[in-house]
Motif scaffolding. Sequence first.
Motif: not given
Length: 229
Positions: A210-214, A221-229
């Motif tokens: 969703p919006p706000g996530w990067q 071969f890894r992915l890091l899904l991040t969110y900062a309020p």
Amino acid sequence: MGRFLARRDTAAAELMDDPACDLQQLRNTYAQFKVVNAVVSGWHGVYQREIRPYLHPDSPRTLLDVGCGGGDVPRALASWARRDGLALDVLAIDADDRAIAFNHEQPEHLGVRFRQALSSDLVHEGQRFDFVTSNHLLHHLTPDELAALLRDSERLCTVRALHSDLERHPWAYHLFSVAARPFPQSFIREDGLTSIRRSYTWAELQGSAPPGWQVHPLVPFRLLLTYAP
């Protein structure tokens, strides 16, 4: 990308998720996660960049680890903080009572508690944490479950949400197929290959967020899904 990895294989099921799987092999798998994650998970770098700058020696920060499995990642995070002279209190949760039983049987680890729960349980309790993390959880989830986890993470975290997972790639599949052979009497190799087949590419995961996530690509071969309020 090879044709068998062109799309997520969401029909593939991991052996350890079977309630009727061999319990000793499951316990061996939990125990061997510590070695596998130390090599491939990249959490020490994530800790240094995303968590350590917010920690203090005298004001404990809190961290929720979701889907903790064998518990090696939350233990490692607490250990790194303690080694750096910083205060971090960790609650590690898993929906599977077998994972929680395994962790409760291990020696007590300073700064880490384990509990059988879902992230939604903690939302309903009104709990908040500075950080919310998970390791190798996202590929297990249906689209609705992924959306629910990310909503819960937004409600639970006050500093950062950090969800780390595998990236689906032919080289990841072939390298893991060879590297995981030394792990006997466990589900490490077979489930690891299934996990890669179920995992996202960068574009797929970013498109599902969703919006706000990067989504940030990590090595190897890894992915890091991040969110900062």
